[in-house]
Structure formats: structure tokens, C-alpha cells
Scaffold this motif. Structure first.
Motif, PDB file in Angstrom:
ATOM      1  N   ARG A   1      10.155  28.351 104.373  1.00 18.22           N
ATOM      2  CA  ARG A   1      11.205  29.146 103.627  1.00 18.22           C
ATOM      3  C   ARG A   1      11.855  28.455 102.392  1.00 18.22           C
ATOM      4  NH1 ARG A   1      12.783  33.196 108.659  1.00 18.22           N
ATOM      5  NH2 ARG A   1      10.877  34.143 108.546  1.00 18.22           N
ATOM      6  N   ARG A   2      11.134  27.585 101.963  1.00 16.79           N
ATOM      7  CA  ARG A   2      11.857  26.820 100.753  1.00 16.79           C
ATOM      8  C   ARG A   2      11.453  27.110  99.654  1.00 16.79           C
ATOM      9  NH1 ARG A   2       9.721  20.868 101.609  1.00 16.79           N
ATOM     10  NH2 ARG A   2       7.882  22.437 101.961  1.00 16.79           N
ATOM     11  N   LEU A   3      12.473  27.358  98.652  1.00 11.87           N
ATOM     12  CA  LEU A   3      12.164  28.034  97.347  1.00 11.87           C
ATOM     13  C   LEU A   3      11.351  27.099  96.458  1.00 11.87           C
ATOM     14  CD1 LEU A   3      12.570  30.315  95.166  1.00 11.87           C
ATOM     15  CD2 LEU A   3      14.422  29.103  94.473  1.00 11.87           C
ATOM     16  N   ARG A   4      10.121  27.551  96.066  1.00 10.36           N
ATOM     17  CA  ARG A   4       9.045  26.462  95.381  1.00 10.36           C
ATOM     18  C   ARG A   4       8.946  26.839  93.930  1.00 10.36           C
ATOM     19  NH1 ARG A   4       6.437  23.456  98.999  1.00 10.36           N
ATOM     20  NH2 ARG A   4       6.009  22.215  97.044  1.00 10.36           N
TER      21      ARG A   4
ATOM     22  N   ASP B   1      -0.101  30.103  89.006  1.00 12.91           N
ATOM     23  CA  ASP B   1      -0.298  28.453  89.018  1.00 12.91           C
ATOM     24  C   ASP B   1       0.536  27.900  90.425  1.00 12.91           C
ATOM     25  OD1 ASP B   1      -2.113  28.596  86.860  1.00 12.91           O
ATOM     26  OD2 ASP B   1      -0.395  27.819  85.626  1.00 12.91           O
ATOM     27  N   ALA B   2       1.716  28.786  90.597  1.00 15.46           N
ATOM     28  CA  ALA B   2       2.495  28.125  91.411  1.00 15.46           C
ATOM     29  C   ALA B   2       1.855  28.569  92.855  1.00 15.46           C
ATOM     30  CB  ALA B   2       3.856  28.753  91.450  1.00 15.46           C
ATOM     31  N   LEU B   3       1.261  30.063  93.070  1.00 15.09           N
ATOM     32  CA  LEU B   3       0.651  30.270  94.110  1.00 15.09           C
ATOM     33  C   LEU B   3      -0.679  29.545  94.593  1.00 15.09           C
ATOM     34  CD1 LEU B   3       1.327  34.270  93.958  1.00 15.09           C
ATOM     35  CD2 LEU B   3       2.385  32.630  95.441  1.00 15.09           C
TER      36      LEU B   3
ATOM     37  N   ALA C   1      -1.323  26.399  93.700  1.00 15.55           N
ATOM     38  CA  ALA C   1      -0.801  25.117  94.162  1.00 15.55           C
ATOM     39  C   ALA C   1      -0.605  25.251  95.508  1.00 15.55           C
ATOM     40  CB  ALA C   1       0.173  24.559  93.160  1.00 15.55           C
ATOM     41  N   LEU C   2       0.353  25.921  95.939  1.00 15.28           N
ATOM     42  CA  LEU C   2       0.894  26.142  97.199  1.00 15.28           C
ATOM     43  C   LEU C   2      -0.378  26.240  98.378  1.00 15.28           C
ATOM     44  CD1 LEU C   2       4.278  27.993  96.846  1.00 15.28           C
ATOM     45  CD2 LEU C   2       3.792  25.727  97.345  1.00 15.28           C
ATOM     46  N   LEU C   3      -1.019  27.250  97.912  1.00 16.53           N
ATOM     47  CA  LEU C   3      -2.201  27.804  99.031  1.00 16.53           C
ATOM     48  C   LEU C   3      -3.084  26.382  98.899  1.00 16.53           C
ATOM     49  CD1 LEU C   3      -2.814  31.120  97.740  1.00 16.53           C
ATOM     50  CD2 LEU C   3      -2.029  30.764  99.978  1.00 16.53           C
ATOM     51  N   ALA C   4      -3.114  25.469  98.102  1.00 20.05           N
ATOM     52  CA  ALA C   4      -4.243  24.374  98.113  1.00 20.05           C
ATOM     53  C   ALA C   4      -3.463  23.010  98.597  1.00 20.05           C
ATOM     54  CB  ALA C   4      -4.529  23.932  96.704  1.00 20.05           C
ATOM     55  N   GLY C   5      -2.082  23.523  99.261  1.00 18.92           N
ATOM     56  CA  GLY C   5      -1.253  22.486  99.810  1.00 18.92           C
ATOM     57  C   GLY C   5      -0.603  21.421  98.855  1.00 18.92           C
ATOM     58  N   ASP C   6      -0.382  21.745  97.815  1.00 17.19           N
ATOM     59  CA  ASP C   6       0.084  20.832  96.359  1.00 17.19           C
ATOM     60  C   ASP C   6       1.430  21.354  96.176  1.00 17.19           C
ATOM     61  OD1 ASP C   6      -2.212  19.391  96.387  1.00 17.19           O
ATOM     62  OD2 ASP C   6      -3.234  20.740  95.146  1.00 17.19           O
ATOM     63  N   ASP C   7       2.380  20.655  95.407  1.00 15.55           N
ATOM     64  CA  ASP C   7       3.546  21.022  94.761  1.00 15.55           C
ATOM     65  C   ASP C   7       3.194  21.890  93.479  1.00 15.55           C
ATOM     66  OD1 ASP C   7       5.177  20.179  96.654  1.00 15.55           O
ATOM     67  OD2 ASP C   7       5.025  18.321  95.808  1.00 15.55           O
ATOM     68  N   PRO C   8       3.794  23.002  93.279  1.00 18.07           N
ATOM     69  CA  PRO C   8       3.603  23.612  91.819  1.00 18.07           C
ATOM     70  C   PRO C   8       3.977  22.627  90.630  1.00 18.07           C
ATOM     71  CG  PRO C   8       4.837  25.146  93.363  1.00 18.07           C
ATOM     72  CD  PRO C   8       4.720  23.780  93.945  1.00 18.07           C
ATOM     73  N   SER C   9       3.314  22.654  89.588  1.00 20.50           N
ATOM     74  CA  SER C   9       3.670  21.670  88.706  1.00 20.50           C
ATOM     75  C   SER C   9       4.932  22.219  87.967  1.00 20.50           C
ATOM     76  CB  SER C   9       2.378  21.770  87.489  1.00 20.50           C
ATOM     77  OG  SER C   9       2.136  23.149  86.821  1.00 20.50           O
TER      78      SER C   9
ATOM     79  N   SER D   1       8.507  24.349  88.914  1.00 24.49           N
ATOM     80  CA  SER D   1       9.449  25.022  89.851  1.00 24.49           C
ATOM     81  C   SER D   1      10.270  25.936  89.344  1.00 24.49           C
ATOM     82  CB  SER D   1       9.975  23.876  90.826  1.00 24.49           C
ATOM     83  OG  SER D   1      10.797  23.176  89.811  1.00 24.49           O
ATOM     84  N   GLU D   2      10.399  25.844  87.998  1.00 24.27           N
ATOM     85  CA  GLU D   2      11.315  26.934  87.579  1.00 24.27           C
ATOM     86  C   GLU D   2      11.086  26.856  85.921  1.00 24.27           C
ATOM     87  OE1 GLU D   2      16.098  28.243  87.619  1.00 24.27           O
ATOM     88  OE2 GLU D   2      15.178  26.353  88.624  1.00 24.27           O
TER      89      GLU D   2
END
Length: 98
Positions: A48-51, A72-74, A76-84, A86-87
């Protein structure tokens, strides 16, 4: 009128949306998120961290979009990575507060 809850339910069925649609009549969730615009995207991870927060993509016309921020954000998160990113600045109409 085309954004009424009834019309959004109809659109959801017509488009085959496979996700929940929040009807926030008292605007409690929007206030808690400090939302300013519609649409405005908030993506949280399992902890529940804003990513990611901001626009869906870089153009109101989806056919003209060259960057798909939300996808792209989704991905990345589904692949276990950080989104390039964040805002990004949310675009759209301001929230009409009651």
C-alpha cells in the motif's frame, strides 16, 4: 450526464471492463487521496505504498498518446521493478467538490 453512475455502469458493460469502478458519492476517497483532477491515477503496491501518481498517458486522445504512464507503471510493478516514472502532472477537469 455522460459521467453519471448509471452511464458509467452501461459503458463498463459495453466495453467489457474487468475492473471495479468506485462510485464515491460523498467524495471521501477523493478527499483522502487529495485528488485534484479527473481522471487522476493512484497506483499502490502490495504494501500500500504509492508507486505512481498522475496522468494515464501523455495525451487526452489515446490514439495520439506516445507514452502510456499508467501501463508502464503497472507493467514495471508486475515485473517486480520500480516504475521509471513515479509521478506525472494529472490532466483533466478539476474535481468539483460538494
Amino acid at each position: 450526464p455522460e459521467d453519471s453512475f448509471e452511464e458509467m455502469q452501461k459503458r463498463s458493460q459495453e466495453q467489457g471492463f474487468a475492473f471495479d469502478y468506485l462510485y464515491d458519492e460523498p467524495q471521501a476517497v477523493a478527499r483522502a487521496l487529495e485528488a485534484e483532477r479527473t481522471p487522476e491515477v493512484f497506483v499502490y503496491d502490495r504494501e500500500r505504498r504509492l508507486r505512481y501518481h498522475g496522468a494515464i498517458d501523455d495525451n487526452r486522445d489515446e490514439k495520439a498518446a506516445s507514452q502510456q504512464y499508467l501501463r508502464d507503471a503497472l507493467d514495471a510493478l508486475l515485473a517486480g521493478d520500480d516504475p521509471s516514472l513515479s509521478e506525472t502532472p494529472p490532466v483533466g477537469c478539476t474535481v468539483k467538490w460538494r
